[in-house]
Design a protein around this motif. Structure first.
Motif, PDB file in Angstrom:
ATOM      1  N   TYR A 115       0.860  -1.182   0.000  1.00 64.17           N
ATOM      2  CA  TYR A 115       0.000   0.000   0.000  1.00 64.17           C
ATOM      3  C   TYR A 115       0.894   1.227   0.000  1.00 64.17           C
ATOM      4  N   SER A 116       0.292   2.370  -0.302  1.00 64.78           N
ATOM      5  CA  SER A 116       1.104   3.591  -0.329  1.00 64.78           C
ATOM      6  C   SER A 116       0.284   4.783   0.155  1.00 64.78           C
ATOM      7  N   CYS A 117      -0.669   5.278  -0.681  1.00 64.41           N
ATOM      8  CA  CYS A 117      -1.320   6.557  -0.361  1.00 64.41           C
ATOM      9  C   CYS A 117      -2.354   6.461   0.764  1.00 64.41           C
ATOM     10  N   GLU A 118      -2.993   5.290   0.908  1.00 65.03           N
ATOM     11  CA  GLU A 118      -4.101   5.070   1.859  1.00 65.03           C
ATOM     12  C   GLU A 118      -5.250   6.059   1.646  1.00 65.03           C
ATOM     13  N   VAL A 166      -8.197  -1.730  -1.301  1.00 70.16           N
ATOM     14  CA  VAL A 166      -8.554  -2.144   0.058  1.00 70.16           C
ATOM     15  C   VAL A 166      -8.245  -1.073   1.101  1.00 70.16           C
ATOM     16  N   CYS A 167      -7.561   0.005   0.714  1.00 71.10           N
ATOM     17  CA  CYS A 167      -7.286   1.054   1.703  1.00 71.10           C
ATOM     18  C   CYS A 167      -8.530   1.869   2.032  1.00 71.10           C
ATOM     19  N   VAL A 168      -9.467   1.970   1.098  1.00 68.32           N
ATOM     20  CA  VAL A 168     -10.639   2.822   1.350  1.00 68.32           C
ATOM     21  C   VAL A 168     -11.980   2.118   1.109  1.00 68.32           C
ATOM     22  N   THR A 228      -5.992   6.734  -4.159  1.00 71.95           N
ATOM     23  CA  THR A 228      -5.600   7.453  -5.372  1.00 71.95           C
ATOM     24  C   THR A 228      -4.439   6.818  -6.128  1.00 71.95           C
ATOM     25  N   CYS A 229      -3.657   5.937  -5.500  1.00 69.02           N
ATOM     26  CA  CYS A 229      -2.419   5.492  -6.176  1.00 69.02           C
ATOM     27  C   CYS A 229      -2.536   4.132  -6.841  1.00 69.02           C
ATOM     28  N   GLY A 230      -3.406   3.268  -6.368  1.00 72.84           N
ATOM     29  CA  GLY A 230      -3.591   1.952  -6.977  1.00 72.84           C
ATOM     30  C   GLY A 230      -2.679   0.868  -6.430  1.00 72.84           C
ATOM     31  N   THR A 231      -1.793   1.189  -5.496  1.00 71.22           N
ATOM     32  CA  THR A 231      -0.847   0.176  -4.999  1.00 71.22           C
ATOM     33  C   THR A 231      -1.562  -0.996  -4.331  1.00 71.22           C
ATOM     34  N   CYS A 232      -2.651  -0.723  -3.633  1.00 73.44           N
ATOM     35  CA  CYS A 232      -3.285  -1.770  -2.828  1.00 73.44           C
ATOM     36  C   CYS A 232      -4.381  -2.513  -3.597  1.00 73.44           C
ATOM     37  N   GLU A 233      -4.467  -2.321  -4.893  1.00 71.54           N
ATOM     38  CA  GLU A 233      -5.537  -2.954  -5.675  1.00 71.54           C
ATOM     39  C   GLU A 233      -5.484  -4.474  -5.502  1.00 71.54           C
TER      40      GLU A 233
HETATM   41  S1  FES Z   1      -2.856   2.543  -1.031  1.00 74.41           S
HETATM   42 FE1  FES Z   1      -3.121   3.930  -2.694  1.00 74.41          FE
HETATM   43  S2  FES Z   1      -5.022   3.256  -3.545  1.00 74.41           S
HETATM   44 FE2  FES Z   1      -4.814   2.103  -1.766  1.00 74.41          FE
END
Ligand code: FES
Length: 318
Positions: free
Chosen positions: A265-268, A304-306, A271-276
């Motif tokens: 994960y990254s942005c939480e 999954v972050c939001v 917006t970034c797509g890392t946790c897709e």
């Molecule tokens: S951590 Fe960036 S979209 Fe979920």
């Protein structure tokens, strides 16, 4: 569309002032070796230490295989990432990066309108080159506070001539977005990156006039729709065989991490797509700022972050 993830230790090889408050950084491997391929619209995570991570679009030339370029606006009132980049990254400094990842890919089209606001020009720079190389009919509408704040404005105008419409607000006032959007043919694609009000103005005009939705790149989350109180639900992890409860006051990501499940994960902020993460069963309640309406309807994956669950149970491919 789960993206490949890789972490690389790079070094800053050049730093340039591109506009007031905007620097570009060229990054390369310490041995000058080749970097992974990328396509216009891709972004990198810069891992800035102390858990600070930020996403920046690649704004160089994808054919330049041994160097990546990002441009960063210093935002003193921000959350600290851009100030760290400006203060700490100099030629010779090492920086760890993850990616590239692309949630803003350029689709083939006969005509494009590119709309950039301020430093939102960065992902569009390689798109313009690709559209030009493909022989498309394209226009860039580039707005900013003043000419001095608009990175790459001079070189884009010089390279592409009248296709580039520079609209600094102190000279031109607010741009007539509606006129530009209404002049497009039916098969045109609209790509937009910039501050939230600009993205929303473009999206709302497309919606009002029945145009296909614009493709937008967000580095700030969408304005959240007013939602009711969050409810708990059951999370089943198909590959690890775990069943967890996501409480009302925690996210899926927090619940996964609490159970020791390794998720990138990254942005939480969605917006970034890392946790897709791929969804195998159940209906996610999408709260991210990335997936298109079609992708939301399909619900093959979720951030999954939001995002949460519309029903009682979600099964994830974890
Ligand atoms: S951590 Fe960036 S979209 Fe979920």
């Amino acid at each position: 569309m789960t993206a490949p993830e890789r972490t690389l230790d790079l070094v800053v090889t050049a730093r340039r002032e591109e506009a007031e408050g905007v620097v570009s950084l060229t990054l390369a491997r310490p041995d000058g070796g080749p970097l992974p391929d990328w396509t216009p619209g891709a972004h990198l995570d810069l891992l800035l230490g102390d858990g600070l991570e930020r996403q920046y679009s690649l704004c160089g030339d994808p054919a330049e295989g041994a160097a990546w370029t990002v441009a960063v606006l210093r935002e003193p009132g921000g959350r600290g990432g851009s100030v760290r980049v400006h203060d700490a990254l100099r030629p010779g400094t090492g920086v760890r990066v993850r990616g590239p990842r692309n949630h803003f890919a350029l689709l083939p089209a006969p005509q494009y309108l590119f709309v950039a606001g301020g430093v939102g020009i960065t992902p569009l720079v390689p798109m313009l080159a690709a559209a030009e190389a493909a022989g498309a009919d394209w226009t860039l509408l580039y707005v900013g506070r003043s000419r001095a704040t608009m990175a790459f404005a001079g070189e884009l105008a010089e390279r592409y001539g009248p296709r580039v419409l520079l609209r600094p607000r102190d000279e031109h006032g607010r741009p007539d977005l509606a006129a530009h959007l209404d002049a497009l043919g039916e098969r045109a694609e609209v790509y937009c990156c910039g501050p939230r009000p600009l993205l929303e103005a473009v999206e709302q005009h497309c919606e009002r006039t029945g145009r296909p939705p614009a493709r937008v790149e967000r580095f700030q989350p969408r304005e959240a729709a007013a939602a009711g109180a969050d409810r708990p639900f059951t999370l089943v992890l198909a590959r690890s065989g775990l069943t967890l409860t996501v409480p009302a006051d925690a996210s899926v990501l927090q619940t996964l991490r609490g159970a020791g499940v390794d998720v990138l994960y990254s942005c939480e902020q969605g917006t970034c797509g890392t946790c897709e993460t791929d969804v195998l069963e159940g209906r996610p309640e999408h709260r991210d700022s990335l997936l298109t309406e079609a992708e939301r309807a399909e619900s093959a994956s979720m951030m999954v972050c939001v995002s949460r669950c519309l029903g009682e149970r979600l099964v994830l491919d974890l």
